[in-house]
Structure formats: structure tokens, C-alpha cells
Design an enzyme around this catalytic site. Structure first.
Site, PDB file in Angstrom:
ATOM      1  N   GLU A  49       0.845  -1.300  -0.149  1.00  0.00           N
ATOM      2  CA  GLU A  49       0.155  -0.053   0.161  1.00  0.00           C
ATOM      3  C   GLU A  49       0.810   1.360   0.041  1.00  0.00           C
ATOM      4  O   GLU A  49       1.725   1.270   0.856  1.00  0.00           O
ATOM      5  CB  GLU A  49      -1.115   0.225   1.095  1.00  0.00           C
ATOM      6  CG  GLU A  49      -1.979  -0.990   1.216  1.00  0.00           C
ATOM      7  CD  GLU A  49      -3.055  -0.998   2.190  1.00  0.00           C
ATOM      8  OE1 GLU A  49      -4.125  -1.518   2.067  1.00  0.00           O
ATOM      9  OE2 GLU A  49      -2.937   0.049   3.006  1.00  0.00           O
ATOM     10  N   ASP A  60      -5.692  10.059   9.684  1.00  0.00           N
ATOM     11  CA  ASP A  60      -4.474   9.761   9.923  1.00  0.00           C
ATOM     12  C   ASP A  60      -3.937  10.336  11.496  1.00  0.00           C
ATOM     13  O   ASP A  60      -4.276  11.436  11.695  1.00  0.00           O
ATOM     14  CB  ASP A  60      -3.493   9.934   8.997  1.00  0.00           C
ATOM     15  CG  ASP A  60      -3.340   8.985   7.809  1.00  0.00           C
ATOM     16  OD1 ASP A  60      -3.381   7.894   7.990  1.00  0.00           O
ATOM     17  OD2 ASP A  60      -4.027   9.265   6.677  1.00  0.00           O
TER      18      ASP A  60
END
Ligand SMILES: Cc1ncc(COP(=O)(O)O)c(C=O)c1O
Lengths: 264, 399
Positions: A49, A60
Site C-alpha cells: 500500500e 491519520d
């Protein structure tokens, strides 16, 4: 069969679970990313990824936020990221690459242009964190037309009706978010995750990867008993952050190898 | 135009709005949407909302004829809708009362908020104290410095203020951080979003709670001058005070609606906060709208003397109103806003918020081009007490 499906089929036949490391493209600098990707594969990565840097990474935690900030210091844009994948593909045609990021950089390129350029670069799947199924029709259609897999998230809060909706759209694999929180958080409940995965199996044809909050070999091993794939991001990004550009690849490879060993 | 009815069931204002958030938040937004639908249909909910607005906020806020300033400008008559007279000093409290009542219906004991100028933070801390809820406010560390009095007010009201150090350290980063908190504490926490932006249902919700401004204004103008204004002017940060006064006027013919963005150093310099004037559609903070972004889709840092307008996006309904031509959007630079701030102090005896000063500056600019019997209604969205340190600093003084 797509490169992602092939990978999972091969691993399943061998009774193995997939390790999916995440790094941010351009972190710590754009010149290093392709070599770090090869390092991940040398350590045992089954799928990569690759994060698309974004100025406002809402989902995040601080570790991956900083990775984005470091990449953006070098002005790494989506087309640069595609260039890195193209370069990686020159010497690796097996390992699937899934781009992970936020919608706006994709939106600004245009969904069709992006899908075509990504496919041509050798990308296999795309996960846009802030694009749930409700808003994904146009992007998914463009991805599928370019033979790319749209990857979707399922969360602990996702009700059954939505699981079914996501199951109908998902290709490649689904990404189960193992906790209520942002990437890198520390409140993962392994038993709860295992129960949820078992329940999800009934509705999903694609493999299930689990990520958010997996920080060590122990947890990776525990999660891998229930999931088809284990995604590790913040822990790897931390390793990059702590390393020098000279040692980053070696340290990353070693860490990935220890994680892969744990889930084998 | 008699069919203006937005958003649709999925929160779309034409091509704008929507729900662009990570999966973890979807269930919470669905829950909020369902609860709001129930509340909306419940007369007792609105009864309490109006009771609170009257007795706690002090509504209706008056309309005021700024006679001396109008005379000096020599054109249209300028009227103010006095949101500065609300409890806590701005329009923000209309929305926080509505959302806190929703939070209470949903059994949430903890509320969080993002804030730029600190007005929404103060309004959130105020209602949290009023209803006995825990309150955490996220504020960019740059804004913590610029708006020190408001930071202290929030603390006095019992809220925890968390300075946000990421990104540009302003409103957009505070919003990111509030979203991160929400996703982590989703079971216990209600997110009181401060402007008519964010994922559906927030733009609709905030608009509905701010519409009271326009609803009152329509009645008051009729009473006071026997007709509606020729032009309604409001500043646009995220767009809540503007949509609040615009929305009841959207289907009233002959009323021009003008939204005023922050021009900062000037739109041509790139150092501004005017996405409708100089941005392109994009996706940020859960919705699609005009956005300040670079060619890679990264969000550009904004610049404005006014912390409350220092935001790279704008509520989705304004993007629609711009595209369909129902509202116009212009930019006013820092220096023009500061001039209007001073004029308003000297000529009318009112210290306006720097945000509102942008709307005032546009009114002062356009009034001389209009006839003396024409009327401009300016939404005076807040008072300027919070800005005195900033203005003193610009004059080279420290207080
Ligand atoms: C007095 C005042 N006016 C306007 C704004 C801008 O917000 P909005 O565009 O949502 O009205 C703010 C924001 O803090 C404010 O405090």
C-alpha cells in the site's frame, strides 16, 4: 485475474496470510521510495500500500501525518507517485501495488484520467479513505473500466446493511479498520476484531485485510489467525522516521521480515 | 425560481456537498441525520430552541439604521442585522444551541468543536456549561495566539482548549483534529461543527439553525421600512452567517445576495482566503465545494487578518448559489476591512468583528454607487471585542 486476486489465490493455496506494508510515497524523500518498495518485497511484502501524500490527512494519526508533511516538503504530487510505481514495475511485475490516500488529489486529476494513468503505471488497486460507497460510483466505474480494483474500508461501526452494500462494490480485498480511531492508535481489541471478521465472512467474497493499530509481530500474528491479510503502516513509517536515508531500506526490510515470519 | 429545495436526501446541493468521510464516521452521521429528522418534526424541539434563543441569547437581534455612515457615503441606506448583540457576541450561538439540544436528545455527554476566531469555541463552551456537558475545543496554535481573550473565555466556561500544531495551525487543521477526536470517541461524543460546511447533514443543520437571522430580518425590515432590502451582504468564512441571512431571501425576487470573502493581501497575490473568488471545486472535510488548492490537489494555506475567515473551503450551498447565479461573491482585502472596522467604530459607535468588517467594507464600497432610497442590509455577524489585540498590534501597540 487481477494481480491482487492472483496473490491471494496463491497464498490461500499455500495456507499463508498476506502481509501488506504501507509507506507514504516520497517519505523521507522521493528518490528513496522505489528502493524502499523493493526493500518491502525483499522482507516478504505480499501487497504494497503506497500512500499518496495529502495536506489534510483527516483519518491519520500523527505518525502518518508527518510522513505526508515530509513528502510534501518535496512537492510530491499524484503524478510523481505514479512515476514511482512505473519505475518499481520495471523490475517487479508480481507484487500488487494499491494506492491509498484522500480523494482530492484524484479528483483534481479527473477520475478517468487518473484511472487510465494509474493502470498504465502498473497500479492494481485504489483506496480513497474519504470516499465511501455513497460517493464512489463515478470513481469506481472509472477504476473498473481501467481494470483497477476499488478497495473499500469496513469499520467496527459499519452496520450490516452497509456491509452488504460495500460487499457488492468491493474488488481485490476489503480493508477492515480494526479500531475506532485514526491510523497508529493504540486501542486495538484482538478478540473483538476476530469476532467481527468471522461475522463479515458471511457477506464478503473478497479477502479481508485488517489494519490500523497493528504495531508488533505479536499482534500481527494474533490478527492473522482471523484475517486474510495484515496491514502495517504507522510502525513502518516510524522506522523510516528513525532511520537515516542510508539505513532506511535495510531497517525496513528487517522489520517486514520479522512481521512476515510472525504471520506465516 | 420557485423550486429551490436543497440538499437532496444524500446531502447534495447540486454537484456540491455530500458525505466524503472515512467509513468509521458514516454510522455516526447517519445517526445524526436520523435524529435531526425526528427533531425537525417535533414541535417541542423548536419550542425549546426558540425559548433558549429568546431568554439565553437575547433574540430577536435588532435591525439598526447606520445613518451617519450612510450619509457620509452619500448613497444607499445601510442597515445592520445586529448579531453582535447576541449573548457570546456573534451569530455562532444560534447554531450551538440547536446542536447542543440535539446532543442532549442523543444522550451525548461530551461535545467537541473546532474554532478559528474562537467565537464558535466560546459559543460551544457556553452551551456545554449551560447543559452540563464536557467540552473540548480544538484551535490552531496560530489562532490561539491571535485570539487570546477568547481562549481565556473558553477556559472560564470550563472547556478544555487543545492547540493544534499540525499543518498551517489554523481553522482547517483544528477541523481535522476535531474529526480525529470524533472518530476515536464516537460513542460518547457529539461534534458541534461551527459552520455550514462538513459532511451531510451539517451544512443543512447549521443553515437551519442560522436561518433565524434571515427570518427575523424579513419581518423586521417590513416593519421598519415597509419593504425588503435591495441587497443583503454577509461575510463568508465557512458560510454560516451568510447562509443564515441569505436562505430566507433566496426566493424573494429583487434582493441581491452578496457574500464577501477574505481577500487577505489581495486575491491577485495568492495570499487570501477566497475559494469562491479564486478556487476550484474539490473535496475536503467531508464535502465537495469550491476550494483553495494547488495543481496537485493539496490545500493551500490561507491568509486573512480575520481568523474566522481563514478557511480554504466554503459551505457547499454557497458553491451552488454561485453557480446558479443567485448569489454573488466578492473579496475584500485586509486593509479595506480594517478601514471599515475603524469607520464603524467612529461613525456608529459599534466595534464590529474583523470578520463582519469585510461585509461592512463591501457595503461601504458599493453604497455610493446606489441611489439614496436603496437599502443594503449587512449581517453584522459579531462584535469586535475579541479583535482588539489584533487591531492594536496592527497599530503598533500592545495592550
Ligand atoms: C463574528 C464572525 N463572523 C463570521 C465568521 C465566519 O464564519 P461563517 O462564515 O460560518 O459565518 C466568524 C467565525 O469565526 C465569526 O466569529
Amino acid at each position: 485475474m487481477s494481480r491482487i486476486a492472483e496473490t491471494f489465490t496463491r497464498l490461500q493455496a499455500a495456507g499463508e496470510k498476506a502481509l501488506i506494508p504501507f509507506i507514504t510515497a516520497g517519505d523521507p524523500n522521493p528518490g528513496l521510495t522505489v528502493s524502499l518498495m523493493h526493500g518491502l518485497v525483499e522482507g516478504g511484502a505480499d501487497v504494497i500500500e503506497l500512500g499518496i501524500p495529502f495536506s489534510d490527512p483527516m483519518a491519520d494519526g500523527p505518525v502518518i501525518q508527518r510522513a505526508s508533511e515530509r513528502a510534501l516538503l518535496h512537492k510530491v504530487g499524484l503524478r510523481n507517485v505514479l512515476g514511482m510505481v512505473r519505475e518499481f514495475r520495471r523490475s517487479n511485475q508480481q507484487t500488487p501495488v494499491v494506492l491509498m490516500g484522500y480523494l482530492n488529489p484524484v479528483h483534481v486529476l479527473g477520475y478517468e484520467v487518473f484511472a487510465q494513468e494509474a493502470a498504465a503505471a502498473g497500479v492494481d488497486g485504489v483506496l480513497t479513505v474519504d470516499c465511501p460507497p455513497e460517493e464512489a460510483a463515478e470513481l469506481s466505474a472509472a477504476l473498473i473500466a481501467a481494470k483497477l480494483d476499488p478497495v473499500f474500508l469496513i469499520a467496527p461501526t459499519t452496520p450490516l446493511a452497509r456491509v452488504k452494500q460495500i460487499a457488492a462494490l468491493a474488488r481485490g480485498y476489503v480493508y477492515y479498520v480494526s479500531l475506532k480511531g485514526v491510523t497508529g492508535a493504540g486501542n486495538l481489541d484482538i478478540d473483538d476484531v476476530a469476532r467481527k471478521i468471522a461475522a463479515l465472512r458471511e457477506f464478503l467474497d473478497v479477502p479481508i485485510g485488517v489494519g490500523f493499530g497493528i504495531r508488533d509481530a505479536e499482534t500481527a500474528r494474533a490478527i492473522s489467525t482471523a484475517a486474510d491479510a495484515v496491514v502495517v503502516g504507522s510502525r513502518l513509517v516510524q522506522e523510516i522516521e528513525a532511520a537515516t536515508p542510508e539505513t532506511a531500506k535495510e531497517q525496513l526490510t528487517r522489520l517486514v521480515a520479522s512481521l512476515k515470519d510472525a504471520i506465516r | 425560481m420557485s423550486s429551490y429545495d436543497f440538499p437532496d436526501a444524500r446531502g447534495h446541493f447540486g454537484p456540491y456537498g455530500g458525505v466524503y468521510v472515512a467509513e468509521t464516521l458514516m454510522a455516526a452521521l447517519d445517526e445524526l441525520n436520523a435524529e435531526y429528522a425526528r427533531a425537525k418534526a417535533d414541535p417541542a424541539f423548536w419550542q425549546e430552541y426558540h425559548y433558549e434563543l429568546k431568554h439565553f441569547v437575547g433574540r430577536p437581534s435588532p435591525i439598526y439604521h447606520a445613518k451617519r455612515w450612510s450619509e457620509q457615503l452619500g448613497g444607499a441606506q445601510i442597515y445592520f442585522k445586529r448579531e453582535d448583540l447576541n449573548h457570546t457576541g456573534a451569530h455562532k450561538v444560534n447554531n450551538t444551541i440547536g446542536q447542543a439540544l440535539l446532543a442532549r436528545r442523543m444522550g451525548k455527554k461530551r461535545v467537541i468543536a473546532e474554532t478559528g476566531a474562537g467565537q464558535h469555541g466560546v459559543a460551544s463552551a457556553t452551551v456545554a456549561a449551560r447543559y452540563g456537558m464536557e467540552c473540548v475545543v480544538y484551535m490552531g496554535s496560530e489562532d490561539v495566539k491571535r485570539q487570546a481573550p477568547n481562549v481565556f473565555r473558553m477556559k472560564l466556561l470550563g472547556a478544555t482548549v487543545v492547540p493544534v500544531e499540525s499543518g498551517s495551525k489554523t481553522l482547517k487543521d483544528a477541523l481535522n483534529e476535531a474529526m480525529r477526536d470524533w472518530v476515536t470517541n464516537i460513542d460518547s461524543t457529539f461534534y458541534i461543527l461551527g459552520t455550514a460546511a462538513g459532511p451531510h447533514p451539517y451544512p443543512m443543520l447549521v443553515r437551519d439553525f442560522q436561518r433565524i437571522i434571515g427570518i427575523e430580518a424579513k419581518e423586521q425590515m417590513q416593519e421598519m421600512v415597509g419593504r425588503q432590502p435591495d441587497m443583503v451582504v454577509a461575510c463568508v468564512g465557512g458560510g454560516s452567517n451568510a447562509i443564515g441571512i441569505f436562505h430566507p431571501y433566496v426566493e424573494v425576487e429583487g434582493v441581491r445576495l452578496v457574500g464577501v470573502e477574505a481577500g487577505g493581501d489581495g486575491v491577485a497575490t495568492g495570499r487570501h482566503a477566497a475559494p469562491l473568488s479564486a478556487g476550484k471545486p474539490g473535496v475536503l472535510h467531508g464535502f465537495r465545494s469550491y476550494l483553495m488548492q494547488d495543481e496537485n490537489g493539496q490545500i493551500i494555506e490561507t491568509h486573512s487578518v480575520s481568523a474566522g475567515l481563514d478557511y480554504p473551503g466554503v459551505g457547499p450551498e454557497h458553491s451552488l448559489l454561485k453557480d446558479i447565479g443567485r448569489a454573488e461573491y466578492v473579496a475584500i482585502n485586509d486593509d479595506e476591512a480594517l478601514k471599515a472596522f475603524e469607520d464603524c467604530c467612529h461613525l456608529e459607535g459599534i466595534i464590529p468583528a474583523l470578520e463582519s468588517s469585510h461585509a461592512l467594507a463591501y457595503a461601504a464600497k458599493i453604497a455610493p454607487t446606489m441611489a439614496k432610497d436603496q437599502i443594503i442590509l449587512v449581517n453584522l455577524s459579531g462584535r469586535g471585542d475579541k479583535d482588539i489585540n489584533t487591531v492594536a498590534g496592527l497599530m503598533g501597540l500592545t495592550l
